[in-house]
Design an enzyme around this catalytic site. Structure first.
Site, mmCIF file in Angstrom:
data_model
loop_
_atom_site.group_PDB
_atom_site.id
_atom_site.type_symbol
_atom_site.label_atom_id
_atom_site.label_comp_id
_atom_site.label_asym_id
_atom_site.label_seq_id
_atom_site.Cartn_x
_atom_site.Cartn_y
_atom_site.Cartn_z
ATOM 1 C CD GLU A 1 5.647 0.294 10.584
ATOM 2 O OE1 GLU A 1 5.178 0.287 9.433
ATOM 3 O OE2 GLU A 1 6.276 1.245 11.041
ATOM 4 C CG ASN B 1 -0.400 -0.079 2.509
ATOM 5 O OD1 ASN B 1 0.738 -0.511 2.658
ATOM 6 N ND2 ASN B 1 -1.141 0.325 3.517
ATOM 7 C CB CYS C 1 -1.615 -0.082 8.815
ATOM 8 S SG CYS C 1 -0.549 1.342 8.934
#
Ligand code: NAP
Ligand code: G3P
Length: 461
Positions: free
Chosen positions: A234, A138, A268
Site C-alpha cells: 500500500e 501515520n 494515504c
C-alpha cells in the site's frame, strides 16, 4: 548496543528509545519466526482465533495508555488516537471471525471434458511462512495490526518492522499480542532505521512474504530488490475529489474538507486535489472556505485539533516547498499559507495549473489544490494522468453520471458522494499504478497471505 531515541513531534520530549539492530540481531528474530512457523501453523484455527480475540480485548483494556502514546509519538489528536485503537480491536475480532468462515472447496474432475468424477481435487489454503510486516508512521497501531492479525490467524508467523517514528506504539502492540497467548517466535519485532536495516531484511532468505505500507519511493525500492517473494504493498496517493455541476456543493465541501485536512492530511487516503467543473467552482470554494475556517488548528497537547503539527521538520519543509512553488507559479491562495514551525495552517489554492508541483505530488500535509476543468472528460483525464491510483471521489446527484465517471477512473476505489477513506476495514483496499500491489481488506488480506493447495485423490484405481 546502538539505540535510537524517539522524540515527540508535539513538544520534542524524549519518549523512549529503541534498538538499532545489527544484522545478527535481525537474523535472530527472523530465525525465531522461522522456527515457530511449523508448530504455529499446526495449532487449530479456533485456538489461533481465540488468541486474536484476547489480543483485541487487551487492546480495548489498554485504550487510554495506547492512545496517549500514539498522540505523543505521532502527534495525533486524542479523539483520532482513541479511535485508531478501538477500530483496530474491531479489526482484529473481525479478522478472527473471517478466518473461521473461509472454507476450501472440492472439485470433481468430470466438470472438465474427458475426466471422471472419481478424480476429486480438495482445495485448501496454506500459510505462506514468515511474513515481514513493515508499517508506516501515520497509523502505527492500525496499519501494523492490519498486517499482523490476518497473517497470524492464517498460520503464518510474523517479523514486524515498525516505522522508527511509531515504533514505541508498535512494540506495545506486539507486547499485547504476546500477552494474549502467542507462542515464542510467532511474532517478533525488528527495530532500526529502514535506511540501514531495510535492504538486509527485505532480501533476507527466510522471509517468505512482504506486506509493506509506506511511500511509493520506498515501495519501488523494495520491489526492485526482491526476487520470487510475493509482495503486498500500500503506497502513496493523490486522491482526487471530482465535483460535477449538479453536486450538492455544501455537502461536497464538508466531505472534502474533512477528507483533506484531518490529521493534517497525513493519510494515504486524504483528498489531495479537487477537480471541479468551472461553472460551480466559485460556489464550491465559498463553502470550502467556510468549512476550513471551522477547523481547529493547534497542538493536541493543548486543544482537540483537526490540524496538528506535522510529523517532522523535514515533512513541514517539504509541504512548504510545494506551497512556495504554487505561489510562485501564480496559484491563487484562498486561505492559509502560513506556518508556525511544523504547524502549517490549512491551505487551499485555486487556479492550480499542471506545471505546479502541487498538482501532482503527494504533500502528506494540509494543502489542497483546486484544478478547474471545463468538462467531465477533462476531469477524468486529469485524474488519470497521476502516477498514483489509490482512490477518487465523485460528487453528483446523478447516479448514472457517477457510475460513468467511476468506470473510467484508474484507481482501486471510487467513492460516490463520500470523501476518500479506507474504512470500513473489511472493504477491499488497493492501489493501482504506483499506489500499490495486491489487495488488502480483511478477507482479501487473509487470501493474499495464504496460498491455494490442491490435493487430488483418484478414487478410480
Ligand atoms: P516510508 O518512509 O516509506 O516508511 C515506511 C516504512 O518503510 C517504515 O517502517 C520505514 O522505516 C521503512 N523503510 C524505509 N526505508 C526502507 C527500506 N529501504 N527498506 C525497507 N523498509 C524501509 O513512509 P512513511 O513516511 O512512514 O509513511 C508515509 C507514506 O506512506 C506516504 O507516502 C503515504 O501515502 C504512505 N501510506 C500509504 C498507505 C496506504 O494504505 N496506501 C497508508 C499509510 C501511508 P523507518 O521509519 O525506520 O524509515
Ligand atoms: O493512511 C492510512 C489509511 O489506513 C487511512 O485510513 O480510514 O483514515 O482513510 P482512513
Amino acid at each position: 548496543m546502538q539505540e535510537i531515541k524517539i522524540f515527540s513531534p508535539l513538544d520534542n520530549s524524549l519518549l523512549g528509545s529503541i534498538k538499532s539492530m545489527s544484522k545478527e540481531e535481525v537474523d535472530k528474530e527472523v530465525g525465531k519466526a522461522k522456527e515457530a512457523f511449523y508448530s504455529w501453523k499446526e495449532m487449530p484455527l479456533s485456538q489461533r482465533a481465540d488468541i486474536m480475540y484476547k489480543a483485541a480485548d487487551l487492546l480495548v483494556a489498554n485504550t487510554k495508555k495506547l492512545a496517549d502514546l500514539l498522540m505523543m509519538e505521532v502527534g495525533k489528536d486524542q479523539k483520532s488516537a482513541t479511535s485508531e485503537v478501538t477500530r483496530t480491536a474491531d479489526f482484529i475480532r473481525f479478522t478472527a471471525d473471517t478466518a473461521k468462515s473461509i472454507h476450501g472447496e472440492s472439485i470433481q474432475g468430470d466438470t472438465f471434458s474427458g475426466f471422471s468424477k472419481e478424480k476429486i481435487a480438495m482445495v485448501t489454503r496454506e500459510p505462506v511462512g514468515v511474513v515481514l510486516a513493515i508499517s508506516p508512521f501515520n497509523y502505527p497501531i492500525n496499519l501494523a495490526a492490519s498486517k499482523i492479525a490476518p497473517a497470524l490467524v492464517s498460520g503464518n508467523t510474523v517479523v514486524f518492522k515498525p516505522a522508527t517514528t511509531g515504533s514505541l506504539c508498535g512494540i506495545e502492540l506486539a507486547k499485547l499480542f504476546m500477552e494474549a497467548g502467542l507462542p515464542e517466535g510467532a511474532l517478533t519485532v525488528v527495530t532500526g532505521k529502514g535506511s540501514e536495516i531495510g535492504d538486509y531484511i527485505v532480501t533476507h532468505q527466510d522471509i517468505n512474504f512482504i506486506n509493506f505500507t509506506g511511500s511509493t519511493e520506498v515501495g519501488l525500492d523494495i520491489s526492485g530488490k526482491v526476487h520470487m517473494v510475493p509482495l503486498l504493498m500500500e503506497l502513496g496517493g493523490k486522491d482526487a475529489a471530482i465535483v460535477l455541476k449538479d453536486a450538492d456543493l455544501e455537502f461536497a465541501a464538508k466531505n472534502i474538507v474533512a477528507g483533506a485536512f484531518s490529521y493534517s492530511g497525513q493519510r494515504c487516503t486524504a483528498v489531495k486535489r479537487i477537480l471541479v467543473l468551472e461553472d460551480v467552482a466559485d460556489k464550491l470554494i465559498h463553502y470550502l472556505k467556510i468549512e476550513i475556517e471551522k477547523l481547529k488548528v493547534g497542538n493536541p497537547l493543548n486543544v482537540q485539533a483537526d490540524v496538528v503539527p506535522l510529523i517532522s521538520e523535514k515533512a513541514a519543509d517539504f509541504v512548504w516547498e510545494l506551497i512556495e512553488d504554487a505561489k510562485q507559479k501564480g496559484a491563487k491562495l484562498v486561505i492559509g499559507g502560513t506556518r508556525e514551525g511544523t504547524l502549517l495552517y490549512p491551505t487551499l489554492f485555486d487556479e492550480v495549473t499542471e506545471d505546479m508541483r502541487i498538482a501532482w505530488e503527494e504533500p502528506f500535509g494540509p494543502v489542497l489544490p483546486i484544478l478547474r476543468v471545463k468538462t467531465v472528460d477533462e476531469a477524468v483525464k486529469l485524474a488519470n494522468k497521476s502516477e498514483y491510483g489509490l482512490q477518487s471521489s465523485v460528487f453528483t446527484e446523478n447516479l448514472t453520471d457517477a457510475f460513468h465517471v467511476a468506470g473510467k477512473l484508474e484507481v482501486g476505489t471510487v467513492h460516490i458522494n463520500n470523501k476518500t477513506e479506507r474504512g470500513p476495514d473489511h472493504f477491499p483496499f488497493l492501489g493501482v499504478k504506483k499506489s500499490g500491489i495486491g489487495t488488502q481488506g480483511i478477507r482479501y488480506s487473509i487470501e493474499a497471505m495464504t496460498r491455494v493447495k490442491a490435493t487430488v485423490i483418484n478414487l478410480n484405481r
